[in-house]
Design an enzyme around this catalytic site. Structure first.
Site, mmCIF file in Angstrom:
data_model
loop_
_atom_site.group_PDB
_atom_site.id
_atom_site.type_symbol
_atom_site.label_atom_id
_atom_site.label_comp_id
_atom_site.label_asym_id
_atom_site.label_seq_id
_atom_site.Cartn_x
_atom_site.Cartn_y
_atom_site.Cartn_z
ATOM 1 N N LYS A 26 0.944 -1.370 0.038
ATOM 2 C CA LYS A 26 0.014 0.007 -0.016
ATOM 3 C C LYS A 26 0.830 1.203 -0.112
ATOM 4 C CE LYS A 26 -1.652 3.009 2.928
ATOM 5 N NZ LYS A 26 -1.711 4.025 2.157
ATOM 6 N N GLU A 53 10.349 1.291 10.286
ATOM 7 C CA GLU A 53 11.389 2.184 10.056
ATOM 8 C C GLU A 53 10.432 3.613 10.302
ATOM 9 O OE1 GLU A 53 14.514 1.601 9.016
ATOM 10 O OE2 GLU A 53 14.377 -0.288 8.795
ATOM 11 N N CYS A 55 13.872 11.258 6.736
ATOM 12 C CA CYS A 55 13.557 10.779 8.232
ATOM 13 C C CYS A 55 15.319 10.674 8.711
ATOM 14 C CB CYS A 55 13.156 9.418 8.077
ATOM 15 S SG CYS A 55 14.339 8.417 6.917
ATOM 16 N N GLU A 71 9.954 15.650 15.973
ATOM 17 C CA GLU A 71 10.269 15.363 14.281
ATOM 18 C C GLU A 71 9.585 16.580 13.666
ATOM 19 O OE1 GLU A 71 8.977 12.140 11.715
ATOM 20 O OE2 GLU A 71 11.178 12.110 11.195
HETATM 21 P P1 NAD Z 1 2.566 8.224 7.993
HETATM 22 O O1 NAD Z 1 2.749 7.299 9.260
HETATM 23 O O2 NAD Z 1 1.424 9.151 8.165
HETATM 24 O O3 NAD Z 1 2.133 7.199 6.990
HETATM 25 C C1 NAD Z 1 3.030 6.309 6.243
HETATM 26 C C2 NAD Z 1 2.116 5.187 5.728
HETATM 27 O O4 NAD Z 1 1.491 4.410 6.829
HETATM 28 C C3 NAD Z 1 1.071 5.756 4.604
HETATM 29 O O5 NAD Z 1 1.376 4.917 3.754
HETATM 30 C C4 NAD Z 1 -0.137 5.616 5.706
HETATM 31 O O6 NAD Z 1 -1.272 5.524 4.738
HETATM 32 C C5 NAD Z 1 -0.046 4.510 6.510
HETATM 33 N N1 NAD Z 1 -0.906 4.346 7.563
HETATM 34 C C6 NAD Z 1 -0.974 5.441 8.371
HETATM 35 N N2 NAD Z 1 -1.838 5.099 9.512
HETATM 36 C C7 NAD Z 1 -1.705 3.661 9.213
HETATM 37 C C8 NAD Z 1 -2.573 2.767 10.071
HETATM 38 N N3 NAD Z 1 -3.121 2.742 11.359
HETATM 39 N N4 NAD Z 1 -2.278 1.287 9.936
HETATM 40 C C9 NAD Z 1 -1.461 1.066 8.381
HETATM 41 N N5 NAD Z 1 -1.163 1.887 7.951
HETATM 42 C C10 NAD Z 1 -1.245 3.037 8.360
HETATM 43 O O7 NAD Z 1 3.925 8.952 7.702
HETATM 44 P P2 NAD Z 1 4.100 9.860 6.474
HETATM 45 O O8 NAD Z 1 3.648 11.154 6.968
HETATM 46 O O9 NAD Z 1 3.667 9.372 5.190
HETATM 47 O O10 NAD Z 1 5.598 9.812 6.436
HETATM 48 C C11 NAD Z 1 6.594 10.595 7.352
HETATM 49 C C12 NAD Z 1 7.117 9.729 8.324
HETATM 50 O O11 NAD Z 1 7.866 8.755 7.755
HETATM 51 C C13 NAD Z 1 8.275 10.571 9.136
HETATM 52 O O12 NAD Z 1 7.933 10.414 10.635
HETATM 53 C C14 NAD Z 1 9.380 10.039 8.710
HETATM 54 O O13 NAD Z 1 10.562 10.083 9.602
HETATM 55 C C15 NAD Z 1 8.902 8.468 8.299
HETATM 56 N N6 NAD Z 1 10.114 7.886 7.655
HETATM 57 C C16 NAD Z 1 10.888 7.025 8.238
HETATM 58 C C17 NAD Z 1 11.887 6.502 7.252
HETATM 59 C C18 NAD Z 1 12.849 5.320 7.733
HETATM 60 O O14 NAD Z 1 13.436 4.740 7.008
HETATM 61 N N7 NAD Z 1 13.143 5.315 9.192
HETATM 62 C C19 NAD Z 1 12.097 6.651 6.080
HETATM 63 C C20 NAD Z 1 11.060 7.745 5.458
HETATM 64 C C21 NAD Z 1 9.992 8.346 6.122
#
Ligand code: NAD
Length: 471
Positions: free
Chosen positions: A170, A245, A279, A378
């Site tokens: 997804k 992650e 991130c 963050e």
């Molecule tokens: P987000 O958590 O809002 O969403 C990430 C994904 O999870 C999306 O596809 C979203 O639809 C899905 N999601 C949201 N709630 C969910 C749930 N309850 N169950 C299952 N899936 C769910 O994050 P974002 O705003 O898309 O991305 C930014 C975040 O990602 C930042 O915190 C960043 O640090 C982190 N990030 C981490 C890494 C890493 O490698 N550690 C890399 C890139 C981004």
């Protein structure tokens, strides 16, 4: 405009079981540039069934042949690089040249690297009377964020498929279009049906349905800490393996003997890459108190060189943020920084010359205290906090004073001193003296930055079970 009206599973484009759609907006113009269906738990169920059925055969395909499929997939993506880069520049706001290299060419290369990793992986080992065998975990649910949309997808699906797992993906709802193009490439090469399945939709609906589904053996999630907690809890109910992650608040420790004129600009560039939507970004710059003002001046000079503007303009280094919500969140943190007493040294608002699009001025706060919100949470935008420290131990203490532990940097006149400090940082990665990103190195978090590792040959192990056969 790129519109998908179907999900991709079981080797074919499949009509969505729900009527809803998600519009994809350009972060620079706010115009609609794409559309995907808003999937339902029913769509997820169909996709998981397809992945389960395919696992029986895909897991038995010899590793060399799975590697060949990955090579074919990379080759099919290559001609699509310019279009994908353009789409991601719209979705995320990344400047087009950076988008082409980092958002698209790099992940395409990484698919081929995973082919090499599985070709040379040792999948069996004799330990005393046991034959220890690495076997694929099963069906993997992959859930990805929007900031590096294709890269995050590849970090999961390439090692998963290489290991012999099948996937239900997804992609992020803000930036799903490159996943659609990945499905087109997989279809074009005739990847066996059900090996790679994609369901578009929202996290709380489609994401959670994937995590909860009994046919999914493992969840690989990249995203925010809050969503990661929820994913871990739902997966825990089914005793599923998770790879998480999550976020970061990485520190860059500039030691007193560092060449400031090199180190400070490198720190600013690292913090601001992809407009701070990275991130691992070094969002906290730790400098000796006696040289704090000098560091802030150098940081301001470097920041002025990072032109903010239209991602499709060749002069642009920093584009807009990915969404209105992201812009408002970042502006909220800037207000918080001001109200908690940090000194605003540069930026701090919306640029008056860019009224459309989700732009925020790149911003520097000086004299930030470790306990302030902008030093702890963050922000995920172009905001650098400069924190003064008193001595090396104090710098290490401040760097480690975080719930996160994803990445970091250290700079010193001598490699040995930088290495000593790097070893004391509780993070999954540390770059010393401006060392470059290494695509062979494992990437992942300590503490609440996550569980597990991606990238490089170590990533394969996330997708294996160990079986011991006594003989
Ligand atoms: P987000 O958590 O809002 O969403 C990430 C994904 O999870 C999306 O596809 C979203 O639809 C899905 N999601 C949201 N709630 C969910 C749930 N309850 N169950 C299952 N899936 C769910 O994050 P974002 O705003 O898309 O991305 C930014 C975040 O990602 C930042 O915190 C960043 O640090 C982190 N990030 C981490 C890494 C890493 O490698 N550690 C890399 C890139 C981004």
């Amino acid at each position: 405009m790129l519109a998908y009206d179907s999900h991709y599973y079981g080797g074919a484009w499949q009509a969505s079981r729900g009527a809803g759609v998600i519009d994809v907006l350009s972060s620079a113009t706010e115009a609609v540039v794409g559309r995907v269906p808003r999937g339902t738990p029913d769509d997820v169920d169909q996709a998981v069934r397809a992945a389960r059925a395919a696992f029986e055969t895909w897991s038995q395909v010899p590793p060399e042949q799975r590697a060949n499929w990955l090579d074919k997939l990379a080759a099919a993506l290559k001609p699509r690089v310019p279009q994908i880069a353009e789409l991601i520049s719209h979705e995320v706001g990344t400047a087009l040249s950076y988008s082409t290299k980092v958002q698209v060419e790099f992940p395409v290369t990484m698919i081929g690297m995973n082919a090499r990793f599985i070709r040379s992986a040792a999948l069996e080992e004799e330990l005393g009377t046991s034959l220890v065998v690495k076997e694929p975990v099963g069906v993997v649910g992959c859930i990805t964020p929007w900031n590096y949309p294709l890269h995050q997808v590849v970090c999961k699906i390439a090692p998963a498929l290489a290991a012999g797992c099948t996937v239900v993906l997804k992609p992020a709802e803000l930036a799903p279009l490159s996943a659609g193009m990945l499905a087109e490439a997989a279809h074009e090469i005739g990847l066996p049906a059900g090996v790679l399945n994609i369901v578009f939709g929202e996290g709380k609906v489609v994401g959670e349905a994937i995590v909860a589904h009994r046919g999914v053996d493992m969840v690989s999630f990249t995203g925010s800490l809050a969503a990661g907690r929820r994913v871990a809890a739902v997966a825990g109910d089914g005793i599923k393996r998770v790879c998480l992650e999550l976020g970061g608040k990485s520190a860059f420790v500039v030691l007193d003997d560092a060449p400031f004129e090199k180190a400070i600009p490198a720190g600013v560039n690292n913090c601001m890459q992809n407009s701070g939507q990275t991130c691992s970004a070094w969002t906290r710059m730790l400098v000796p108190r006696a040289r704090h003002d000098e560091a802030v001046e150098l940081a301001k000079t470097q920041l002025a060189k990072l032109t903010l503007g239209d991602p499709f303009d060749g002069a642009t280094r920093l584009g807009p943020l990915a969404s209105a919500a992201q812009r408002d969140r970042v502006l909220g943190y800037i207000d918080r920084g001001k109200s908690e007493g940090a000194a605003l040294a540069a930026g701090g608002g919306r640029p008056s010359n860019l009224p459309n699009g989700y732009y925020v001025e790149p911003t520097i706060f000086a004299n930030v205290e470790p306990g302030m919100t902008i030093a702890q949470e963050e922000i995920f935008g172009p905001v650098l906090s400069v924190l003064p420290y008193d001595g090396e131990d104090d710098a290490v203490r401040i760097a480690n004073d975080s719930i996160y532990g994803l990445a970091g940097g250290v700079w010193s006149a001598t490699k040995e001193r930088a290495l000593d400090v790097a070893r004391r940082l509780r993070t999954g990665q540390v770059d010393i003296n401006g060392a470059r990103f290494n695509a062979l190195a494992p990437f992942g978090g300590y503490k609440q930055s996550g569980v597990g590792r991606e990238i490089g040959p170590h990533a394969l192990d996330e997708f294996f079970q160990l079986k011991a056969i006594q003989q």
